[in-house]
Design a protein around this motif. Structure first.
Motif, short mmCIF file in Angstrom:
data_model
loop_
_atom_site.label_atom_id
_atom_site.label_comp_id
_atom_site.label_asym_id
_atom_site.label_seq_id
_atom_site.Cartn_x
_atom_site.Cartn_y
_atom_site.Cartn_z
N ASP A 90 0.64 -0.97 0.03
CA ASP A 90 -0.19 -0.07 -0.04
C ASP A 90 0.98 1.39 0.02
OD1 ASP A 90 0.44 -0.68 2.63
OD2 ASP A 90 -1.03 0.22 3.37
N LEU A 91 1.91 1.34 0.67
CA LEU A 91 2.76 2.47 0.72
C LEU A 91 3.41 2.48 -0.66
CD1 LEU A 91 4.40 2.59 4.03
CD2 LEU A 91 2.95 4.02 3.30
N SER A 92 3.82 1.35 -1.47
CA SER A 92 4.44 1.49 -2.72
C SER A 92 3.55 2.14 -3.56
CB SER A 92 4.74 0.07 -3.10
OG SER A 92 5.74 -0.73 -2.41
N ARG A 93 2.02 1.72 -3.51
CA ARG A 93 1.18 2.42 -4.50
C ARG A 93 1.06 3.85 -4.01
NH1 ARG A 93 -0.94 -2.82 -3.65
NH2 ARG A 93 -2.16 -1.91 -1.74
N PHE A 94 1.19 4.07 -2.87
CA PHE A 94 1.02 5.56 -2.57
C PHE A 94 2.36 6.48 -3.09
CE2 PHE A 94 2.39 9.02 0.45
CZ PHE A 94 0.98 9.62 0.50
#
Length: 54
Positions: free
Chosen positions: A41-45
């Motif tokens: 989820d942080l990678s996508r963010f």
């Protein structure tokens, strides 16, 4: 199970991420390596922050 292009609900533990990643200089066009990204989820963010040129 989510479709690969579908995002999971935002993790409330990451609510300060926008402020944090902006404060360390991650902007459009930046290059970022995420090691140990967990659910991603942080990678996508961060991918949204850097945009298609990042």
């Amino acid at each position: 199970m989510l479709h690969p292009l579908q995002s999971a609900p935002a993790n409330p533990a990451n609510s300060a991420s926008n402020r944090f990643f902006g404060s360390i200089g991650i902007r459009t066009g930046s290059r970022v390596l995420d090691i140990g990204c967990g659910s991603g989820d942080l990678s996508r963010f961060v991918a949204r922050l850097v945009g298609p040129q990042g």
